[in-house]
Design a protein around this motif. Sequence first.
Motif, mmCIF file in Angstrom:
data_model
loop_
_atom_site.group_PDB
_atom_site.id
_atom_site.type_symbol
_atom_site.label_atom_id
_atom_site.label_comp_id
_atom_site.label_asym_id
_atom_site.label_seq_id
_atom_site.Cartn_x
_atom_site.Cartn_y
_atom_site.Cartn_z
ATOM 1 N N ASN A 16 2.774 6.826 -4.983
ATOM 2 C CA ASN A 16 2.685 7.164 -6.403
ATOM 3 C C ASN A 16 1.369 7.835 -6.800
ATOM 4 O O ASN A 16 1.336 8.572 -7.792
ATOM 5 C CB ASN A 16 2.881 5.906 -7.251
ATOM 6 N N PHE A 17 0.299 7.584 -6.050
ATOM 7 C CA PHE A 17 -1.004 8.081 -6.495
ATOM 8 C C PHE A 17 -1.727 8.980 -5.491
ATOM 9 O O PHE A 17 -2.606 9.747 -5.887
ATOM 10 C CB PHE A 17 -1.920 6.898 -6.841
ATOM 11 N N TYR A 18 -1.400 8.898 -4.229
ATOM 12 C CA TYR A 18 -2.124 9.692 -3.237
ATOM 13 C C TYR A 18 -1.758 11.167 -3.375
ATOM 14 O O TYR A 18 -0.586 11.539 -3.297
ATOM 15 C CB TYR A 18 -1.801 9.206 -1.820
ATOM 16 N N TYR A 37 -9.404 4.912 0.462
ATOM 17 C CA TYR A 37 -10.027 4.739 -0.859
ATOM 18 C C TYR A 37 -9.222 3.763 -1.712
ATOM 19 O O TYR A 37 -9.783 2.901 -2.384
ATOM 20 C CB TYR A 37 -10.127 6.091 -1.563
ATOM 21 N N TYR A 38 -7.895 3.909 -1.707
ATOM 22 C CA TYR A 38 -7.036 3.072 -2.546
ATOM 23 C C TYR A 38 -7.062 1.618 -2.085
ATOM 24 O O TYR A 38 -7.039 0.693 -2.905
ATOM 25 C CB TYR A 38 -5.609 3.629 -2.545
ATOM 26 N N ALA A 39 -7.124 1.419 -0.788
ATOM 27 C CA ALA A 39 -7.238 0.062 -0.251
ATOM 28 C C ALA A 39 -8.579 -0.546 -0.612
ATOM 29 O O ALA A 39 -8.669 -1.729 -0.973
ATOM 30 C CB ALA A 39 -7.057 0.076 1.264
ATOM 31 N N MET A 94 0.821 -1.202 0.000
ATOM 32 C CA MET A 94 0.000 0.000 0.000
ATOM 33 C C MET A 94 0.859 1.257 0.000
ATOM 34 O O MET A 94 0.469 2.291 -0.568
ATOM 35 C CB MET A 94 -0.945 0.011 1.201
ATOM 36 N N THR A 95 2.021 1.203 0.604
ATOM 37 C CA THR A 95 2.931 2.345 0.577
ATOM 38 C C THR A 95 3.312 2.672 -0.859
ATOM 39 O O THR A 95 3.380 3.851 -1.249
ATOM 40 C CB THR A 95 4.192 2.055 1.404
ATOM 41 N N ALA A 154 -10.394 0.181 -3.229
ATOM 42 C CA ALA A 154 -10.389 -0.102 -4.666
ATOM 43 C C ALA A 154 -9.650 -1.397 -4.966
ATOM 44 O O ALA A 154 -10.141 -2.246 -5.736
ATOM 45 C CB ALA A 154 -9.744 1.059 -5.415
ATOM 46 N N ILE A 155 -8.494 -1.576 -4.369
ATOM 47 C CA ILE A 155 -7.713 -2.795 -4.605
ATOM 48 C C ILE A 155 -8.441 -4.006 -4.045
ATOM 49 O O ILE A 155 -8.466 -5.085 -4.659
ATOM 50 C CB ILE A 155 -6.312 -2.655 -3.979
ATOM 51 N N SER A 156 -9.052 -3.847 -2.876
ATOM 52 C CA SER A 156 -9.801 -4.945 -2.267
ATOM 53 C C SER A 156 -10.968 -5.358 -3.164
ATOM 54 O O SER A 156 -11.246 -6.546 -3.342
ATOM 55 C CB SER A 156 -10.310 -4.520 -0.890
ATOM 56 N N TYR A 157 -11.655 -4.374 -3.731
ATOM 57 C CA TYR A 157 -12.773 -4.651 -4.643
ATOM 58 C C TYR A 157 -12.293 -5.401 -5.882
ATOM 59 O O TYR A 157 -12.879 -6.420 -6.278
ATOM 60 C CB TYR A 157 -13.450 -3.346 -5.045
#
Length: 245
Positions: free
Chosen positions: A77-79, A87-89, A71-72, A91-94
């Motif tokens: 790179n995107f946060y 949100y990013y977690a 996640m780091t 999205a990846i989980s989905y």
Amino acid sequence: SGQTVDQMAAFADQANKAAQSLSTSTLAYTDAALIFYQQGLSGDAVTERVDTVLKLSIVTGDSAEQVSSYMTAIWNNFYDGSKSVEYYADAISYLGAVTAASNADIAEGMQSVAAVADTVGLSFEYGASALTLLRDITQQSASTIGNSLKTIFARLSSVAQGDTLEDGVDLTKYSKALNQVGVSVLDVNGDLRDMDDILDDLGTRWDTLNSAQKVALAQTVGGVRQYNNLISLMDNYEKFQELVI
């Protein structure tokens, strides 16, 4: 962590309460927090990331250390502050839940994609969805797919800067190949359009092409080594759009 004794004492109390609310151990919480303190973060930034990491760890079964690592890479790179770190977690989980790709797979591949994403106007959502789709349908490794997508997108960045690629493709050839199917690489001001928009335009026109046209176009855009993955993405563009959050 660089924190004072008093700060750590306050953190210990907060960590114990937070660990209980997340149904994990205080040690797991502090181990995860240490990673982010060592990155130079503090306060709410650490708390937000640790809470997200531990929630995702419970969902995926990955260790907090593993989740913190991948996640780091995504956050670095995107946060940009426009969305929460959670949100990013989410999205990846989905994406991992609805495909055969694991969270670690997606995050690993995205480390390669992220290298050119900002340059070519590729969003996190489009990059992660493209990578996940290709991992799901081709069963190639995440790192292989990530490097493939990076190469495809980097070609656009290179030709836009006036370079001629190793296979003789330059901006004129690149633009001409896409213009023939109604897709513009440059906007009205001559600036490079976002990759998200180029992909959408190409995806909507893909089914109007015959097999020979698809291969020829894909080889120009993706290169002779990577065009198969571009074809796979375009052939499954409807499914790709369903994955985009």
